[in-house]
Scaffold this motif. Structure first.
Motif, PDB file in Angstrom:
ATOM      1  N   THR A  51       0.837  -1.195   0.000  1.00 37.61           N
ATOM      2  CA  THR A  51       0.000   0.000   0.000  1.00 37.61           C
ATOM      3  C   THR A  51       0.871   1.244   0.000  1.00 37.61           C
ATOM      4  O   THR A  51       1.777   1.380   0.824  1.00 37.61           O
ATOM      5  CB  THR A  51      -0.928   0.031   1.224  1.00 37.61           C
ATOM      6  OG1 THR A  51      -1.722  -1.155   1.239  1.00 37.61           O
ATOM      7  CG2 THR A  51      -1.849   1.247   1.180  1.00 37.61           C
ATOM      8  N   THR A  88      -4.294  16.733  -4.686  1.00 37.50           N
ATOM      9  CA  THR A  88      -4.393  15.512  -5.490  1.00 37.50           C
ATOM     10  C   THR A  88      -3.124  14.692  -5.321  1.00 37.50           C
ATOM     11  O   THR A  88      -2.060  15.217  -4.973  1.00 37.50           O
ATOM     12  CB  THR A  88      -4.615  15.836  -6.974  1.00 37.50           C
ATOM     13  OG1 THR A  88      -3.577  16.710  -7.423  1.00 37.50           O
ATOM     14  CG2 THR A  88      -5.969  16.487  -7.183  1.00 37.50           C
ATOM     15  N   GLY A  93      -0.701  11.297  -6.914  1.00 40.06           N
ATOM     16  CA  GLY A  93      -0.357  10.397  -8.002  1.00 40.06           C
ATOM     17  C   GLY A  93       0.639   9.357  -7.514  1.00 40.06           C
ATOM     18  O   GLY A  93       1.505   9.648  -6.679  1.00 40.06           O
ATOM     19  N   THR A 119       2.332   4.499 -14.295  1.00 38.79           N
ATOM     20  CA  THR A 119       1.341   5.104 -13.398  1.00 38.79           C
ATOM     21  C   THR A 119       0.500   4.012 -12.746  1.00 38.79           C
ATOM     22  O   THR A 119      -0.172   3.239 -13.424  1.00 38.79           O
ATOM     23  CB  THR A 119       0.429   6.068 -14.171  1.00 38.79           C
ATOM     24  OG1 THR A 119       1.236   7.098 -14.754  1.00 38.79           O
ATOM     25  CG2 THR A 119      -0.595   6.699 -13.244  1.00 38.79           C
ATOM     26  N   LEU A 120       0.565   3.963 -11.429  1.00 39.97           N
ATOM     27  CA  LEU A 120      -0.304   3.061 -10.677  1.00 39.97           C
ATOM     28  C   LEU A 120      -1.672   3.687 -10.474  1.00 39.97           C
ATOM     29  O   LEU A 120      -2.697   3.001 -10.511  1.00 39.97           O
ATOM     30  CB  LEU A 120       0.319   2.727  -9.318  1.00 39.97           C
ATOM     31  CG  LEU A 120       1.685   2.021  -9.349  1.00 39.97           C
ATOM     32  CD1 LEU A 120       2.225   1.855  -7.943  1.00 39.97           C
ATOM     33  CD2 LEU A 120       1.563   0.680 -10.039  1.00 39.97           C
ATOM     34  N   SER A 121      -1.689   4.988 -10.247  1.00 42.11           N
ATOM     35  CA  SER A 121      -2.945   5.731 -10.091  1.00 42.11           C
ATOM     36  C   SER A 121      -2.662   7.186 -10.432  1.00 42.11           C
ATOM     37  O   SER A 121      -1.785   7.804  -9.823  1.00 42.11           O
ATOM     38  CB  SER A 121      -3.471   5.609  -8.653  1.00 42.11           C
ATOM     39  OG  SER A 121      -4.638   6.389  -8.469  1.00 42.11           O
ATOM     40  N   TYR A 123      -3.351  11.355 -10.962  1.00 41.17           N
ATOM     41  CA  TYR A 123      -3.703  12.381  -9.987  1.00 41.17           C
ATOM     42  C   TYR A 123      -5.204  12.388  -9.711  1.00 41.17           C
ATOM     43  O   TYR A 123      -6.017  12.516 -10.623  1.00 41.17           O
ATOM     44  CB  TYR A 123      -3.266  13.762 -10.464  1.00 41.17           C
ATOM     45  CG  TYR A 123      -1.790  14.018 -10.282  1.00 41.17           C
ATOM     46  CD1 TYR A 123      -1.258  14.289  -9.025  1.00 41.17           C
ATOM     47  CD2 TYR A 123      -0.929  13.974 -11.359  1.00 41.17           C
ATOM     48  CE1 TYR A 123       0.097  14.526  -8.849  1.00 41.17           C
ATOM     49  CE2 TYR A 123       0.436  14.208 -11.207  1.00 41.17           C
ATOM     50  CZ  TYR A 123       0.935  14.484  -9.945  1.00 41.17           C
ATOM     51  OH  TYR A 123       2.278  14.708  -9.769  1.00 41.17           O
ATOM     52  N   SER A 124      -5.539  12.262  -8.436  1.00 38.23           N
ATOM     53  CA  SER A 124      -6.940  12.304  -8.015  1.00 38.23           C
ATOM     54  C   SER A 124      -6.967  12.615  -6.523  1.00 38.23           C
ATOM     55  O   SER A 124      -5.931  12.760  -5.873  1.00 38.23           O
ATOM     56  CB  SER A 124      -7.638  10.956  -8.282  1.00 38.23           C
ATOM     57  OG  SER A 124      -7.170   9.971  -7.376  1.00 38.23           O
ATOM     58  N   ALA A 160      -7.945  10.558  -4.300  1.00 36.28           N
ATOM     59  CA  ALA A 160      -7.642   9.328  -3.545  1.00 36.28           C
ATOM     60  C   ALA A 160      -6.195   9.371  -3.090  1.00 36.28           C
ATOM     61  O   ALA A 160      -5.285   9.497  -3.910  1.00 36.28           O
ATOM     62  CB  ALA A 160      -7.898   8.101  -4.414  1.00 36.28           C
ATOM     63  N   VAL A 207      -3.137   3.834  -2.736  1.00 38.23           N
ATOM     64  CA  VAL A 207      -3.376   2.818  -3.748  1.00 38.23           C
ATOM     65  C   VAL A 207      -2.784   1.510  -3.248  1.00 38.23           C
ATOM     66  O   VAL A 207      -1.723   1.497  -2.620  1.00 38.23           O
ATOM     67  CB  VAL A 207      -2.753   3.225  -5.107  1.00 38.23           C
ATOM     68  CG1 VAL A 207      -1.237   3.343  -5.008  1.00 38.23           C
ATOM     69  CG2 VAL A 207      -3.127   2.235  -6.191  1.00 38.23           C
ATOM     70  N   TRP A 249      -1.321  -2.069  -4.430  1.00 31.80           N
ATOM     71  CA  TRP A 249      -0.715  -2.575  -5.662  1.00 31.80           C
ATOM     72  C   TRP A 249      -0.186  -3.987  -5.439  1.00 31.80           C
ATOM     73  O   TRP A 249       0.443  -4.270  -4.408  1.00 31.80           O
ATOM     74  CB  TRP A 249       0.398  -1.640  -6.108  1.00 31.80           C
ATOM     75  CG  TRP A 249       1.182  -2.108  -7.298  1.00 31.80           C
ATOM     76  CD1 TRP A 249       0.680  -2.576  -8.467  1.00 31.80           C
ATOM     77  CD2 TRP A 249       2.603  -2.144  -7.426  1.00 31.80           C
ATOM     78  NE1 TRP A 249       1.710  -2.898  -9.335  1.00 31.80           N
ATOM     79  CE2 TRP A 249       2.897  -2.643  -8.716  1.00 31.80           C
ATOM     80  CE3 TRP A 249       3.650  -1.781  -6.585  1.00 31.80           C
ATOM     81  CZ2 TRP A 249       4.206  -2.797  -9.171  1.00 31.80           C
ATOM     82  CZ3 TRP A 249       4.945  -1.923  -7.039  1.00 31.80           C
ATOM     83  CH2 TRP A 249       5.220  -2.438  -8.309  1.00 31.80           C
TER      84      TRP A 249
END
Length: 450
Positions: free
Chosen positions: A154, A167, A169, A182-184, A186-187, A189, A192, A194
């Protein structure tokens, strides 16, 4: 202005009507004066005011400068206003001859500034936009630095300050020539989970950004190992014999595919002036199933002693003693199975009324908190038992008693070797700036005897 203009014209007409030529000559001078005054009264200043900056960090002070062109500055007055965009104007300096004003904002926001220049009855305004933000700080961490293929890790971002919406990333790459992936994107959240698919060493990156393009980055390394044969929870049985014949002890295992063994120690003990030998057998589970371990001793006189242990090995290579029976030397109790364990402890700062330290272990198969000493209330010492060889992570959280937030998070990535001695691989998390992290304390190894 219109009234003043009419007054000037009326006076000029009277002078020309009643004064004749000589008066008219004098009136010409007066007329020039009045015209000059009229022109001065009709002038409109150009507002050239300015600010010391267009952007501020919270806590900094903005200087506002009132300035004009085209009129006499001594005849001007200045007023200064500010507001959060779209809200009510706040007068920070009323009309006066002071051309400079300072203002220190107390919150981050987009503001509007207005500087007014007043000349006679004319008022000209100049508007400015200014953004007030605060430094962006990041407290990112990775849950562990070692996983086996198929396990998850995590990545967590925790940003504070900045301006507007934050945000996050999350990115990774294989160290050997890999490109960033990119695992995730920009947001909002901030974490992530993985599951790496490829064995190797990875670089991880967590990026935290605000609307003002402030950026904080966190880099970490992750080792992804191939699935390995599970390490076992070994145990020992120590038997006693006369010093002249320790080799009379024999070991037999009903199903040798389930449990292996070796003689790991043989020491001399003196009891009531009699010498004995203590022989230690170490047993290691190999695969799941149920079998019997038998230790036997045949004396010169034909006396036989037999110790029988019925043992079940589970799929994780742990073991359970179902029964233990047999006959042993007179006045001697049946030898007990002794688990092979390692130990270490960590002492955290004392709890407070607002916060409590909590502990999590990544794998209870490798290590666990001591059941008899879960936490020493006097000095906040956490004690652990190491069960197997391998990598594991212990995380300490200083958790709020009233909310779900953590004040501190201390992540210890550890390795237990074949002797179950623990070493610190690396750390992650966040703590008080400048404070040393609490140490991992392991008992000193026993002194070797000649």
């Amino acid at each position: 202005m219109k009234k003043k203009f009419l007054t000037v014209l009326t006076v000029l007409t009277l002078l020309l009507s009643f004064g004749g030529w000589s008066i008219a000559v004098q009136a010409e001078s007066i007329y020039d004066l009045l015209i000059a005054e009229l022109k001065e009264a009709m002038k409109e200043p150009v507002n050239t005011s300015y600010l010391s900056a267009e952007k501020l960090m919270l806590g900094e002070t903005l200087t506002l400068y009132g300035q004009e062109e085209g009129v006499d500055p001594a005849k001007c007055q200045y007023a200064f206003y500010v507001r959060v965009k779209g809200l009510i104007w706040l007068n920070i300096q009323k009309y006066s001859t002071k051309t400079v004003c300072t203002w220190t904002p107390t919150a981050s926001a987009d503001y509007e500034v207005c500087i007014k220049v007043k000349y006679n009855t004319k008022i000209v305004k100049q508007y400015f936009d200014i953004r007030v933000t605060q430094p962006l700080t990041g407290r990112a961490y990775v849950s562990t630095s070692y996983v086996t293929q198929g396990d998850t890790v995590t990545l967590n971002g925790l940003a504070e300050g900045g301006f507007g919406k934050l945000t996050y990333g999350f990115f990774c790459r294989l160290q050997e020539g890999g490109e960033w992936t990119t695992l995730s994107g920009y947001s909002a959240a901030n974490n992530v989970v993985w599951k790496p698919q490829q064995v190797g060493t990875y670089d991880l990156c967590i990026k935290m950004q605000d609307e003002d393009d402030q950026l904080q980055e966190k880099y970490a390394t992750l080792t992804v190992a191939p699935p390995m044969t599970k390490s076992a929870t070994s145990f020992t049985i120590t038997v006693k014999s006369p010093i002249s014949s320790p080799y009379f002890w024999q070991c037999a295992i009903e199903d040798e595919a389930l449990i292996g063994y070796e003689i790991t120690d043989q020491t001399v003990m003196v009891d009531d002036l009699k010498a004995y030998v203590l022989r230690e057998y170490r047993f290691t589970p190999l695969s799941a199933g149920r079998t019997t371990v038998c230790l036997s001793y045949d004396t010169h006189s034909g006396q036989r002693y037999a110790l029988n242990y019925d043992i079940t090995v589970d799929k994780n290579l742990g073991y359970t003693i179902n029964t233990a029976d047999g006959n042993y030397f007179a006045d001697e109790s049946l030898p007990k199975i002794q688990p092979i364990e390692g130990h270490f402890s960590v002492t955290m700062p004392e709890d407070t009324a607002a916060n409590r330290w909590k502990c999590e272990i990544s794998s209870n198969l490798l290590a666990e908190m001591d059941s008899h000493a879960m936490q020493n209330a006097e000095d906040n010492t956490f004690c652990f038992t190491v069960l197997r060889q391998g990598h594991f992570t212990v995380t300490f959280r200083c958790a709020s008693t009233t909310s779900m937030t953590d004040q501190y998070r201390l992540i210890y990535n550890l390795y237990a070797d074949e002797q179950l001695r623990v070493t610190l691989v690396d750390t992650d998390g966040y703590y008080i700036d400048g404070y040393y992290w609490p140490d991992i304390v392991s008992p000193a190894p026993p002194e070797e005897t000649a």
